[in-house]
Write a protein that holds these residues in place. Structure first.
Motif, PDB file in Angstrom:
ATOM      1  N   SER A 159       0.801  -1.220   0.000  1.00 40.14           N
ATOM      2  CA  SER A 159       0.000   0.000   0.000  1.00 40.14           C
ATOM      3  C   SER A 159       0.837   1.275   0.000  1.00 40.14           C
ATOM      4  CB  SER A 159      -0.899   0.022   1.239  1.00 40.14           C
ATOM      5  OG  SER A 159      -0.110   0.126   2.420  1.00 40.14           O
ATOM      6  N   SER A 160       2.141   1.184   0.329  1.00 41.82           N
ATOM      7  CA  SER A 160       2.929   2.334   0.777  1.00 41.82           C
ATOM      8  C   SER A 160       2.292   2.839   2.078  1.00 41.82           C
ATOM      9  CB  SER A 160       3.034   3.419  -0.294  1.00 41.82           C
ATOM     10  OG  SER A 160       3.695   2.889  -1.452  1.00 41.82           O
ATOM     11  N   SER A 161       2.774   3.945   2.631  1.00 41.95           N
ATOM     12  CA  SER A 161       2.376   4.339   3.981  1.00 41.95           C
ATOM     13  C   SER A 161       0.880   4.621   4.102  1.00 41.95           C
ATOM     14  CB  SER A 161       3.155   5.578   4.429  1.00 41.95           C
ATOM     15  OG  SER A 161       2.746   5.958   5.734  1.00 41.95           O
ATOM     16  N   LEU A 162       0.243   3.946   5.063  1.00 42.54           N
ATOM     17  CA  LEU A 162      -1.168   4.190   5.345  1.00 42.54           C
ATOM     18  C   LEU A 162      -1.390   5.542   6.021  1.00 42.54           C
ATOM     19  CD1 LEU A 162      -2.235   0.680   6.688  1.00 42.54           C
ATOM     20  CD2 LEU A 162      -2.802   1.673   4.452  1.00 42.54           C
ATOM     21  N   LEU A 163      -0.320   6.117   6.568  1.00 43.05           N
ATOM     22  CA  LEU A 163      -0.457   7.407   7.231  1.00 43.05           C
ATOM     23  C   LEU A 163      -0.926   8.479   6.249  1.00 43.05           C
ATOM     24  CD1 LEU A 163       2.761   7.360   9.460  1.00 43.05           C
ATOM     25  CD2 LEU A 163       0.438   6.622  10.059  1.00 43.05           C
ATOM     26  N   ARG A 164      -0.562   8.303   4.983  1.00 38.32           N
ATOM     27  CA  ARG A 164      -1.006   9.253   3.956  1.00 38.32           C
ATOM     28  C   ARG A 164      -2.484   9.059   3.616  1.00 38.32           C
ATOM     29  NH1 ARG A 164       4.122   9.840  -0.293  1.00 38.32           N
ATOM     30  NH2 ARG A 164       5.380  11.147   1.122  1.00 38.32           N
ATOM     31  N   LYS A 165      -3.060   7.975   4.112  1.00 40.82           N
ATOM     32  CA  LYS A 165      -4.491   7.726   3.948  1.00 40.82           C
ATOM     33  C   LYS A 165      -5.249   8.020   5.242  1.00 40.82           C
ATOM     34  CE  LYS A 165      -3.792   6.018  -0.213  1.00 40.82           C
ATOM     35  NZ  LYS A 165      -4.267   6.711  -1.432  1.00 40.82           N
ATOM     36  N   GLN A 166      -4.583   8.683   6.174  1.00 42.65           N
ATOM     37  CA  GLN A 166      -5.170   9.050   7.470  1.00 42.65           C
ATOM     38  C   GLN A 166      -5.602   7.837   8.291  1.00 42.65           C
ATOM     39  OE1 GLN A 166      -6.158  11.122   4.556  1.00 42.65           O
ATOM     40  NE2 GLN A 166      -4.275  12.063   5.304  1.00 42.65           N
ATOM     41  N   THR A 167      -4.835   6.746   8.167  1.00 44.25           N
ATOM     42  CA  THR A 167      -5.066   5.592   9.007  1.00 44.25           C
ATOM     43  C   THR A 167      -3.722   4.940   9.293  1.00 44.25           C
ATOM     44  OG1 THR A 167      -6.393   3.579   9.294  1.00 44.25           O
ATOM     45  CG2 THR A 167      -5.487   3.980   7.089  1.00 44.25           C
ATOM     46  N   SER A 168      -3.724   3.803   9.997  1.00 42.00           N
ATOM     47  CA  SER A 168      -2.471   3.106  10.300  1.00 42.00           C
ATOM     48  C   SER A 168      -2.782   1.652  10.592  1.00 42.00           C
ATOM     49  CB  SER A 168      -1.772   3.743  11.514  1.00 42.00           C
ATOM     50  OG  SER A 168      -2.420   3.364  12.717  1.00 42.00           O
ATOM     51  N   CYS A 169      -1.728   0.863  10.781  1.00 43.03           N
ATOM     52  CA  CYS A 169      -1.918  -0.557  11.084  1.00 43.03           C
ATOM     53  C   CYS A 169      -2.536  -0.781  12.459  1.00 43.03           C
ATOM     54  CB  CYS A 169      -0.579  -1.288  10.990  1.00 43.03           C
ATOM     55  SG  CYS A 169       0.024  -1.469   9.286  1.00 43.03           S
ATOM     56  N   SER A 170      -2.519   0.229  13.316  1.00 40.83           N
ATOM     57  CA  SER A 170      -3.088   0.110  14.660  1.00 40.83           C
ATOM     58  C   SER A 170      -4.548   0.546  14.704  1.00 40.83           C
ATOM     59  CB  SER A 170      -2.266   0.947  15.645  1.00 40.83           C
ATOM     60  OG  SER A 170      -0.942   0.462  15.721  1.00 40.83           O
ATOM     61  N   HIS A 171      -5.178   0.673  13.544  1.00 45.25           N
ATOM     62  CA  HIS A 171      -6.554   1.172  13.508  1.00 45.25           C
ATOM     63  C   HIS A 171      -7.581   0.101  13.154  1.00 45.25           C
ATOM     64  CE1 HIS A 171      -4.868   5.133  13.980  1.00 45.25           C
ATOM     65  NE2 HIS A 171      -6.072   5.678  13.957  1.00 45.25           N
ATOM     66  N   PHE A 172      -7.239  -1.190  13.330  1.00 45.53           N
ATOM     67  CA  PHE A 172      -8.272  -2.213  13.190  1.00 45.53           C
ATOM     68  C   PHE A 172      -9.127  -2.194  14.450  1.00 45.53           C
ATOM     69  CE2 PHE A 172      -9.968  -6.516  13.801  1.00 45.53           C
ATOM     70  CZ  PHE A 172     -10.702  -6.635  12.620  1.00 45.53           C
TER      71      PHE A 172
END
Length: 432
Positions: free
Chosen positions: A411-424
């Motif tokens: 995906s490349s960085s999810l931070l640029r999508k305003q989310t992260s791996c800790s947001h499940f």
């Protein structure tokens, strides 16, 4: 006319039976899910997946296993007992059933799916368990932290995970029954606290995905967290998957794909990187260079000829930043504050023009409050593979290892999508 009616009855019977068979095999869940934790209390940052190992007093017991996408089979701290009964297992120990050396799987693991390390002792059929009457199956295991070899006993294991439906809500538990190996407690002394084994997530037929496959799709997804304080997530199956706050956006829609490369005697995941691009200038990667994806290497490691090109170019595009004395294992560092730095992207250019972007959160490691470094490491002049992409570059990226069509999604960085791996949203999978 009567003959036609008979044919109609037979046809309806066949259709009805077919629908009954389909209904009998309908699976109400699409995937399984497990939390992923980051550990910083060992020699290097590591990540574990939490699974259920036993059911005692009406509740599941949980254990953490190091995530290793290169390991050939699962192994952990446990005891083999052929006559397991209530009270026979020592306190705070997991007891499992042994596999015999006469089992086909014992011979196959040793011959084709074992650890290959010259320091390992020969595997023999000379051991047994008191009162059992069969030979056990010793197999070699290699500590991914130290490289040391131990002998473990192949066993029949039971690992349970949470099943989820298309809304990512709890849909029961799914048991898997892999062949694993019980290793002595001393073999995990270098592991982080509360981690009791190694979870093989490779393409080996004795890795965990092979035992989760059917009825689930053979697709592993990893999303490593960037902080120990909040878990990331592992999925296996067909999805869809959602991360807050975009609870209606399947995170797989962010993925680009590149083919996985097969290499003899490797169960890990390999891809091709054609070049490395930094602010419109390409650093050459020799033709046919293999790139390894690793959950045991903390930072991307480059062969010296490639590394020197990256450092030279990155130094040039960040020349306005104040340099700092290098901190091992890094060679390019900057003076900074707790707010961090913003640097140009580093792009891995893949076949078919696909681009895996490494942005600042995955390229710059904050070493101290005053110093941040480029998180790429010199692997030496002869290192093979020439490129190894490590876990710092994986953090807060959604990664998909599709073993059905042999592709790798990123995906490349999810931070640029305003989310992260800790947001499940793990509250959705709490047992009713």
């Amino acid at each position: 006319m009567f003959y036609l009616l008979q044919l109609l009855v037979v046809a309806l019977t066949i259709i009805s039976h077919k629908h009954e068979v389909i209904a009998a095999h309908f699976v109400p869940y699409t995937s399984v899910v497990a939390p992923v934790n980051k550990h910083t209390d060992a020699a290097k940052p590591l990540y574990s997946v939490q699974v259920m190992t036993d059911y005692v007093n009406m509740q599941f017991l949980h254990a953490n296993f190091l995530i290793d996408i290169d390991a050939p089979f699962i192994w952990h701290d446990c005891i083999v007992q052929w006559n397991i009964r209530p009270g026979s297992c020592p306190p705070n120990k997991l007891c499992v059933s042994p596999a015999s050396c006469e089992e086909f799987e014992c011979q196959e693991v040793r011959a084709s799916y074992g650890y290959k390390n010259p320091s390992c002792a020969p595997e023999t059929n000379s051991s047994t368990l008191p009162g059992w009457g069969f030979c056990t199956c010793p197999v070699n295991v290699v500590n991914p932290m130290t490289g040391s070899c131990d002998q473990a006993l192949l066993n029949f294991d039971v690992l349970t995970v949470t099943a989820i439906d298309e809304r990512n809500e709890f849909n029961g538990h799914l048991g898997s029954y892999p062949f694993a190996a019980c290793a002595p407690s001393s073999s995990i002394e270098s592991f982080p606290a509360n981690v009791s084994g190694v979870m093989a997530l490779s393409s080996s037929r004795y890795a965990w995905p092979a035992f989760l496959y059917q009825p689930l799709s053979n697709i592993l997804s990893l999303c490593l967290p960037s902080k120990p304080s909040a878990p990331g997530v592992m999925f296996f199956g067909s999805g869809p998957y959602y991360l807050l706050p975009q609870s209606n956006v399947d995170v797989r829609s962010y993925l680009s794909y590149t083919p996985l490369v097969k290499q003899q005697d490797s169960f890990g995941y390999l891809i091709r990187v054609n070049s490395i691009l930094i602010r419109k200038k390409s650093i050459n990667v020799p033709v046919n260079t293999i790139t390894k994806l690793s959950t045991m290497d903390p930072y991307t490691t480059l062969r010296t000829d490639i590394y020197n090109g990256v450092i030279k170019r990155f130094s040039k595009v960040t020349k306005r930043l104040r340099p700092a004395k290098p901190v091992a294992p890094f060679s390019l560092c900057y003076s900074t504050s707790t707010t961090g730095l913003k640097v140009p992207d580093i792009d891995f250019i893949l076949p078919d023009g696909k681009k895996w972007t490494v942005s600042t959160p995955n390229s710059i490691k904050q070493v101290t409050h005053e110093v941040a470094c480029l998180a790429f490491v010199d692997g030496g002049a002869t290192s093979e593979p020439a490129v190894v992409i490590g876990t710092f570059q994986f953090e807060d990226n959604f990664l998909e290892f599709n073993l059905e069509n042999s592709t790798f999604g990123f995906s490349s960085s999810l931070l640029r999508k305003q989310t992260s791996c800790s947001h499940f949203n793990f509250t959705l999978i709490s047992s009713p």
